[in-house]
Write a protein that holds these residues in place. Structure first.
Motif, PDB file in Angstrom:
ATOM      1  N   GLU A  83     -12.133  -0.445 -12.238  1.00  0.00           N
ATOM      2  CA  GLU A  83     -12.243  -0.063 -10.836  1.00  0.00           C
ATOM      3  C   GLU A  83     -11.329   1.124 -10.546  1.00  0.00           C
ATOM      4  O   GLU A  83     -10.328   1.339 -11.239  1.00  0.00           O
ATOM      5  CB  GLU A  83     -11.849  -1.234  -9.928  1.00  0.00           C
ATOM      6  CG  GLU A  83     -12.681  -2.499 -10.114  1.00  0.00           C
ATOM      7  CD  GLU A  83     -14.110  -2.326  -9.627  1.00  0.00           C
ATOM      8  OE1 GLU A  83     -14.327  -1.444  -8.783  1.00  0.00           O
ATOM      9  OE2 GLU A  83     -14.990  -3.074 -10.086  1.00  0.00           O
ATOM     10  N   GLU A  84     -11.695   1.872  -9.504  1.00  0.00           N
ATOM     11  CA  GLU A  84     -10.847   2.992  -9.092  1.00  0.00           C
ATOM     12  C   GLU A  84      -9.552   2.447  -8.501  1.00  0.00           C
ATOM     13  O   GLU A  84      -9.566   1.511  -7.698  1.00  0.00           O
ATOM     14  CB  GLU A  84     -11.565   3.873  -8.076  1.00  0.00           C
ATOM     15  CG  GLU A  84     -10.754   5.085  -7.647  1.00  0.00           C
ATOM     16  CD  GLU A  84     -11.519   5.992  -6.702  1.00  0.00           C
ATOM     17  OE1 GLU A  84     -10.868   6.804  -6.013  1.00  0.00           O
ATOM     18  OE2 GLU A  84     -12.765   5.883  -6.654  1.00  0.00           O
ATOM     19  N   VAL A  85      -8.453   3.021  -8.904  1.00  0.00           N
ATOM     20  CA  VAL A  85      -7.135   2.551  -8.461  1.00  0.00           C
ATOM     21  C   VAL A  85      -6.386   3.726  -7.829  1.00  0.00           C
ATOM     22  O   VAL A  85      -6.307   4.811  -8.411  1.00  0.00           O
ATOM     23  CB  VAL A  85      -6.319   1.973  -9.636  1.00  0.00           C
ATOM     24  CG1 VAL A  85      -4.923   1.575  -9.160  1.00  0.00           C
ATOM     25  CG2 VAL A  85      -7.038   0.789 -10.245  1.00  0.00           C
ATOM     26  N   SER A  86      -5.853   3.476  -6.630  1.00  0.00           N
ATOM     27  CA  SER A  86      -5.070   4.503  -5.933  1.00  0.00           C
ATOM     28  C   SER A  86      -3.699   3.955  -5.600  1.00  0.00           C
ATOM     29  O   SER A  86      -3.526   2.748  -5.378  1.00  0.00           O
ATOM     30  CB  SER A  86      -5.768   4.942  -4.638  1.00  0.00           C
ATOM     31  OG  SER A  86      -7.008   5.563  -4.935  1.00  0.00           O
ATOM     32  N   GLY A  87      -2.735   4.824  -5.570  1.00  0.00           N
ATOM     33  CA  GLY A  87      -1.372   4.414  -5.231  1.00  0.00           C
ATOM     34  C   GLY A  87      -0.529   5.613  -4.865  1.00  0.00           C
ATOM     35  O   GLY A  87      -0.914   6.762  -5.104  1.00  0.00           O
ATOM     36  N   THR A  88       0.615   5.352  -4.247  1.00  0.00           N
ATOM     37  CA  THR A  88       1.534   6.407  -3.839  1.00  0.00           C
ATOM     38  C   THR A  88       2.840   6.270  -4.606  1.00  0.00           C
ATOM     39  O   THR A  88       3.414   5.181  -4.673  1.00  0.00           O
ATOM     40  CB  THR A  88       1.818   6.332  -2.324  1.00  0.00           C
ATOM     41  OG1 THR A  88       0.577   6.475  -1.614  1.00  0.00           O
ATOM     42  CG2 THR A  88       2.766   7.432  -1.894  1.00  0.00           C
TER      43      THR A  88
END
Length: 280
Positions: free
Chosen positions: A74-79
């Motif tokens: 799955e696409e994973v996003s984070g800061t």
């Protein structure tokens, strides 16, 4: 990884190496790109200032967004905070699949959040400043209202003093009449004393003193009238000044109310700016 998968990854890498530098130049924000297979990084393009310092061939970390995208598919996003690479940035990792749907790699983009942080800090500072100005404006408006009330009371007091001074005119008229009558009485007494010759000498002295007293009273009454007239003129001038101060106080109160309304609108705009900054 079989030959067909290797060929697909090679083709993708070649295409990215050609296109991403152009995309990066057109991108309005500072961005970096990375391509990795299931084990190691194949390609990395640092940003203008944003640089994760990745070398091709470096193993994919055992934890983090890239590994999570590989494992979950799955696409994973984070800061990531600025303490890690010097600049805060948002990372998005998208899995790459082969024809059979199996995850064979991941494509990652990192977007610098330095502008967002600057915008967010500016919005917060703007909100704080607008709150402080709004509070000050409310205080000034309250003070202006109190000042308007005080000026109004002074104006009423000045008018009352003028009314009281007008009553002194009657007293001065009475003093002038007494002085005139005393002078006339003294004149008549002096005439009678003259007729009485030696027998009226003492009475003549009294008559003379009465005339002096009447003249002095008339002169004092005239001086007092002049002083009271000057007081009236100054009170009238003070009344005009107080009237102008009252009008200015009312205008000041109205202006501060407008400032308060503007500051409230500015604070709302700061909240909107903060919201926009978070959308990046």
């Amino acid at each position: 990884m079989n030959t067909e998968e290797r060929s697909e990854m090679d083709q993708l890498q070649e295409a990215l190496e050609r296109s991403l530098p152009l995309v990066q130049r057109l991108f309005p924000l500072d961005v970096m790109f990375a391509l990795a297979d299931t084990e190691k990084f194949l390609y990395y393009l640092p940003g203008r200032e944003l640089d994760a310092r990745i070398e091709p061939g470096t193993p994919v970390p055992a934890s983090g967004g890239i590994r999570a995208a590989l494992d979950s598919g799955e696409e994973v996003s984070g800061t990531l905070p600025k303490e890690i690479y010097g600049l805060p940035f948002k990372s998005s990792s998208m899995p790459i699949r082969d024809r059979d749907g199996a995850v064979t790699g991941v494509f990652t983009i990192g977007i610098s959040l330095s502008n967002q942080v600057t915008l967010s800090e500016a919005a917060n500072a703007l909100a704080v400043t607008s709150d402080e100005i709004s509070s000050t404006s409310v205080e000034i408006a309250g003070t202006a209202s109190e000042l308007a009330g005080t000026v109004s009371d002074l104006k009423d007091l000045g008018q009352k003093v003028v009314e009281d001074l007008q009553q002194t005119d009657e007293i001065l008229d009475f003093i002038r009449k007494v002085a005139e009558n005393s002078n006339l009485l003294g004149l008549n007494a002096a005439i009678e004393a003259a007729h009485a010759a030696e027998h009226g000498r003492g009475f003549g002295i009294v008559a003379q003193e009465i005339r002096k007293m009447s003249v002095s009273s008339a002169s004092s009454a005239k001086d007092i009238a002049g002083i009271l007239q000057m007081i009236k003129q100054k009170i009238s001038r003070m009344d005009a000044i107080l009237t102008d101060c009252l009008a200015q106080s009312e205008r000041q109160a109205a202006a501060t109310e407008e400032i308060t309304a503007s500051m409230e609108q500015l604070a709302a705009s700061a909240v909107e700016i903060e919201g926009i900054a978070r959308l990046i």
